[in-house]
Design an enzyme around this catalytic site. Sequence first.
Site, short mmCIF file in Angstrom:
data_model
loop_
_atom_site.label_atom_id
_atom_site.label_comp_id
_atom_site.label_asym_id
_atom_site.label_seq_id
_atom_site.Cartn_x
_atom_site.Cartn_y
_atom_site.Cartn_z
N ASP A 109 -0.04 0.91 13.75
CA ASP A 109 0.35 2.21 14.09
C ASP A 109 0.63 2.01 15.79
O ASP A 109 1.01 2.81 16.30
CB ASP A 109 -0.72 3.30 13.93
CG ASP A 109 -1.94 2.68 14.58
OD1 ASP A 109 -2.08 2.99 15.70
OD2 ASP A 109 -3.05 2.68 13.58
N GLU B 262 0.22 -8.07 12.45
CA GLU B 262 0.13 -6.98 11.40
C GLU B 262 0.79 -7.67 9.92
O GLU B 262 1.86 -7.88 10.02
CB GLU B 262 1.20 -5.76 11.79
CG GLU B 262 1.25 -4.67 11.03
CD GLU B 262 0.02 -4.00 10.14
OE1 GLU B 262 0.04 -3.84 8.84
OE2 GLU B 262 -1.01 -3.83 10.87
N THR C 1 -8.06 -2.46 8.08
CA THR C 1 -8.70 -1.50 6.93
C THR C 1 -9.98 -1.75 6.56
O THR C 1 -10.55 -2.83 6.90
CB THR C 1 -7.56 -1.34 5.79
OG1 THR C 1 -7.50 -2.42 5.13
CG2 THR C 1 -6.23 -1.00 6.37
N ASP C 2 -10.33 -1.01 5.33
CA ASP C 2 -11.67 -1.21 4.64
C ASP C 2 -11.49 -2.61 3.94
O ASP C 2 -10.32 -2.96 3.67
CB ASP C 2 -12.12 -0.05 3.82
CG ASP C 2 -12.77 1.14 4.84
OD1 ASP C 2 -13.66 0.92 5.61
OD2 ASP C 2 -12.01 2.06 4.81
N GLN D 187 0.99 -1.17 0.04
CA GLN D 187 -0.02 -0.02 -0.05
C GLN D 187 0.82 1.29 -0.01
O GLN D 187 2.15 1.22 0.29
CB GLN D 187 -0.72 0.02 1.14
CG GLN D 187 -0.13 -0.32 2.53
CD GLN D 187 -0.83 -1.16 3.54
OE1 GLN D 187 -2.03 -1.19 3.52
NE2 GLN D 187 -0.07 -1.54 4.36
N GLY E 98 -3.22 -11.78 8.79
CA GLY E 98 -3.98 -11.88 9.82
C GLY E 98 -5.05 -13.32 9.63
O GLY E 98 -5.19 -13.94 10.54
N PRO F 231 -5.66 -5.79 0.97
CA PRO F 231 -5.13 -6.82 1.83
C PRO F 231 -6.17 -7.02 2.99
O PRO F 231 -6.21 -8.12 3.62
CB PRO F 231 -3.94 -6.15 2.49
CG PRO F 231 -3.43 -5.14 1.27
CD PRO F 231 -4.59 -4.71 0.95
N ASP G 50 -8.45 -4.93 14.00
CA ASP G 50 -8.45 -3.55 13.58
C ASP G 50 -7.77 -3.41 12.32
O ASP G 50 -6.91 -3.11 11.95
CB ASP G 50 -7.39 -2.82 14.73
CG ASP G 50 -7.04 -1.39 14.22
OD1 ASP G 50 -7.72 -0.88 13.42
OD2 ASP G 50 -5.97 -0.88 14.56
#
Length: 281
Positions: free
Chosen positions: A86, A106, A158-159, A31, A139, A163, A156
């Site tokens: 993060d 992650e 992303t949309d 990304q 994950g 990935p 947690d």
Amino acid sequence: MTDWSTEKLHADYAQSLRVDRLLYDSETEHQRLRVFENPTFGRVLTLDDVVQTTEGDNAIYHEMLTHVPILAHGAARHVCIVGGGDGGMAREVLKHASVDHVTMVEIDGGVVEFSKQYLPALSAGAFDDPRLNLVIADGADFMRETQGGFDVIIVDSTDPIGPGEVLFTDTFYGHAKRALAPGGILVTQNGVPFLQPDELTNTMRAFTALFADATCYLATIPTYAGGPMAFGWGSDGDARHTTLDVLQGRFAAAGLDPFYYTPAVHKAAFALPGYVARLLG
């Protein structure tokens, strides 16, 4: 001229944030990562131009995905975070001295490394906590192969694009349920239901088939524009119905000083507007 970062996640709606200073702009294998400064929100992280977190309002998101399940559970010792590169989610989980071990999975090690350098306030030293085990892996693969035993699993993600898409599948949720200890709780990020209704509907369909208690709860996060954000909740236990008095006692014992979370907000977050309740079927 002032630069603006425009997020075009939705087909007919966009939001823009002013870029006062661009601090980082680089593409990894997975990304494009950018960090910039904004007068209101401080440092802002975007992935493929979609806002992921900001210094200004990240606490709302991270507190509601951690304190709600952990305080509702009441005895969470082992927690798994899927995503969260993060470090903000780990930061909030590790504020609970009662949590013995956190496994954070992650997919992109690049996110972790640049977050340490460019967004250190988000992790606030969490990556140095000896209770944290950082695993750089997919994950979905991790959840399929893990032996589990987690009291709380926090997704947690992303949309559901690129990935992050695999983390919204029925198969992944099934593997996550298997990885829970008895009475465990699975919570997920499910977007803004006013603009992204399918994210919530699809997750709730899977949760209803998997869990005795399947619902969602809400929080309003300014940079996740379009209304309140939904968080999926799945459990075979009765933790969601923990009373306010008990939550207040656990909250006081934990010694937390949150930006957003309170036990009363916790209880109220499960009161759903009609349009959200209808998405749950």
